[in-house]
Enzyme design. Structure first.
Site, mmCIF file in Angstrom:
data_model
loop_
_atom_site.group_PDB
_atom_site.id
_atom_site.type_symbol
_atom_site.label_atom_id
_atom_site.label_comp_id
_atom_site.label_asym_id
_atom_site.label_seq_id
_atom_site.Cartn_x
_atom_site.Cartn_y
_atom_site.Cartn_z
ATOM 1 N N LEU A 243 16.039 18.197 15.697
ATOM 2 C CA LEU A 243 16.247 16.934 14.990
ATOM 3 C C LEU A 243 14.930 16.183 14.826
ATOM 4 O O LEU A 243 14.701 15.526 13.798
ATOM 5 C CB LEU A 243 17.250 16.063 15.755
ATOM 6 C CG LEU A 243 18.669 16.616 15.873
ATOM 7 C CD1 LEU A 243 19.526 15.698 16.740
ATOM 8 C CD2 LEU A 243 19.303 16.800 14.506
ATOM 9 N N TYR B 74 19.213 2.353 51.350
ATOM 10 C CA TYR B 74 19.061 2.206 52.791
ATOM 11 C C TYR B 74 19.481 0.811 53.230
ATOM 12 O O TYR B 74 18.965 -0.181 52.734
ATOM 13 C CB TYR B 74 17.609 2.422 53.206
ATOM 14 C CG TYR B 74 17.136 3.830 53.040
ATOM 15 C CD1 TYR B 74 16.457 4.205 51.898
ATOM 16 C CD2 TYR B 74 17.369 4.789 54.026
ATOM 17 C CE1 TYR B 74 16.016 5.507 51.729
ATOM 18 C CE2 TYR B 74 16.924 6.096 53.866
ATOM 19 C CZ TYR B 74 16.251 6.442 52.718
ATOM 20 O OH TYR B 74 15.824 7.723 52.546
ATOM 21 N N LEU C 18 21.789 4.860 22.607
ATOM 22 C CA LEU C 18 20.674 5.501 21.914
ATOM 23 C C LEU C 18 20.155 4.605 20.802
ATOM 24 O O LEU C 18 20.942 3.991 20.070
ATOM 25 C CB LEU C 18 21.133 6.840 21.320
ATOM 26 C CG LEU C 18 21.777 7.822 22.299
ATOM 27 C CD1 LEU C 18 22.410 8.989 21.543
ATOM 28 C CD2 LEU C 18 20.754 8.325 23.297
ATOM 29 N N GLU C 19 18.850 4.545 20.678
ATOM 30 C CA GLU C 19 18.214 3.864 19.549
ATOM 31 C C GLU C 19 17.760 4.956 18.583
ATOM 32 O O GLU C 19 16.707 5.549 18.782
ATOM 33 C CB GLU C 19 17.022 3.018 20.007
ATOM 34 C CG GLU C 19 17.355 2.013 21.101
ATOM 35 C CD GLU C 19 17.122 2.546 22.503
ATOM 36 O OE1 GLU C 19 16.194 3.371 22.689
ATOM 37 O OE2 GLU C 19 17.852 2.152 23.414
ATOM 38 N N SER D 26 14.512 18.838 19.720
ATOM 39 C CA SER D 26 13.336 19.147 18.903
ATOM 40 C C SER D 26 13.723 19.487 17.468
ATOM 41 O O SER D 26 13.006 19.156 16.529
ATOM 42 C CB SER D 26 12.532 20.286 19.533
ATOM 43 O OG SER D 26 13.343 21.412 19.752
ATOM 44 N N ARG E 13 12.101 17.387 14.280
ATOM 45 C CA ARG E 13 11.292 17.977 13.204
ATOM 46 C C ARG E 13 11.694 17.478 11.828
ATOM 47 O O ARG E 13 10.932 17.654 10.869
ATOM 48 C CB ARG E 13 11.374 19.490 13.257
ATOM 49 C CG ARG E 13 10.611 20.026 14.444
ATOM 50 C CD ARG E 13 10.593 21.534 14.524
ATOM 51 N NE ARG E 13 10.063 21.915 15.832
ATOM 52 C CZ ARG E 13 10.719 22.613 16.727
ATOM 53 N NH1 ARG E 13 11.926 23.058 16.462
ATOM 54 N NH2 ARG E 13 10.179 22.892 17.896
#
Lengths: 87, 185
Positions: free
Chosen positions: B117, B175, B141-142, B115, B119
């Protein structure tokens, strides 16, 4: 269960390689961590579908095309009992 | 259910979650663990003036890795010290940490931004934040700067956080059953 991969090439980052898997319609590229490839195969879990000689499997990551589940030749699957879940 | 810091640490100790290298103690919050920025970025080359192209993911033979390799170049934060991400620009990054969620585990994870970053305008993924059981690797990461000012990226900064959640059962692929090797009748 494991899926055979081929044509392992360098990826965009040192932590990545790009491998090719054979599919019902040709091939798909998938980006992988090098440590996830052993004996030219990757862990994929058990198939989730069947269509003649093909099995529907879920890859650990999306292919370049953005899909996770693909139809692969059943002959490209390698049974690995060490991956079977225990109670 | 979301795993608390205690449960994340217990899962790491028991091999239900694997993060290498192991996060520092101050990387945890009550229900998250921070991951840090790897030194290698891939930056997009500026297009030549007058060149007008479009990415066409629907074209037969489209290979994302080849396309991205062709329009980006590696940038080392170790060698250069930092990278100033300009306003409204995208750069590709990776986490320093390798994540592994065992196939038979009942844990999935979500990647979220930080958060502090956010902001100043920094986001770290465009879509698809979920990490499924069976995943092995670093997280790509983009990284986009939506803010009005350049944002300076340095290797090792906390760049994203993981939230781990218990899944209801294991997925189909965990499974063995009627599809394991039998022929259709």
């Amino acid at each position: 269960m494991r899926l055979k991969v081929e044509k392992v090439e360098e990826g965009l980052h040192p932590s990545e390689v790009v491998a090719t898997v054979r599919t019902k319609t040709g091939s798909e590229e998938i980006t992988l961590h090098p440590r996830s490839i052993h004996d030219n195969s990757i862990v994929i879990g058990w198939p989730v579908g069947i269509d003649g000689p093909y099995r529907l499997v879920e890859l650990p990551r999306s292919t370049s095309r953005g899909v996770r589940r693909i139809w692969v030749p059943k002959d490209d699957l390698v049974n690995d009992e060490s991956l079977r879940a225990t109670a | 259910m979301i795993l608390t810091d205690r449960e994340i640490k217990a899962s790491l100790a028991n091999g239900l979650i694997i993060i290498e290298p192991t996060p520092d103690q101050d990387a945890y919050e009550s229900t998250t663990v921070d991951l840090t920025l790897d030194p290698t970025l891939r930056t997009f080359r500026p297009a030549a003036p007058g060149l007008s192209v479009a990415v066409d993911p629907g074209q037969p033979g489209y290979k994302a890795k080849d396309l991205i390799a062709g329009v980006t170049e590696p940038f080392s934060l170790t060698e250069r010290g930092y990278y100033d991400l300009e306003s409204k620009k995208l750069v590709l990054g990776w986490t320093r940490e390798r994540i592994e969620l065992p196939l038979h585990g009942r844990v999935a994870a979500r990647v979220e931004g930080k958060s502090g970053l956010a902001r100043v305008g920094l986001s770290i993924h465009c879509t698809a934040p979920t990490i499924h059981a069976g995943f092995v690797g670093t997280i790509q990461l983009e990284i986009v700067n939506h803010g009005p000012m350049p944002i300076r990226l340095r290797a090792g900064i906390p760049i994203c956080q993981l939230i781990f959640e218990l899944t209801l059962g294991m997925s189909d692929k965990a499974y063995s059953g009627q599809f394991a090797g039998q022929e259709a009748t």
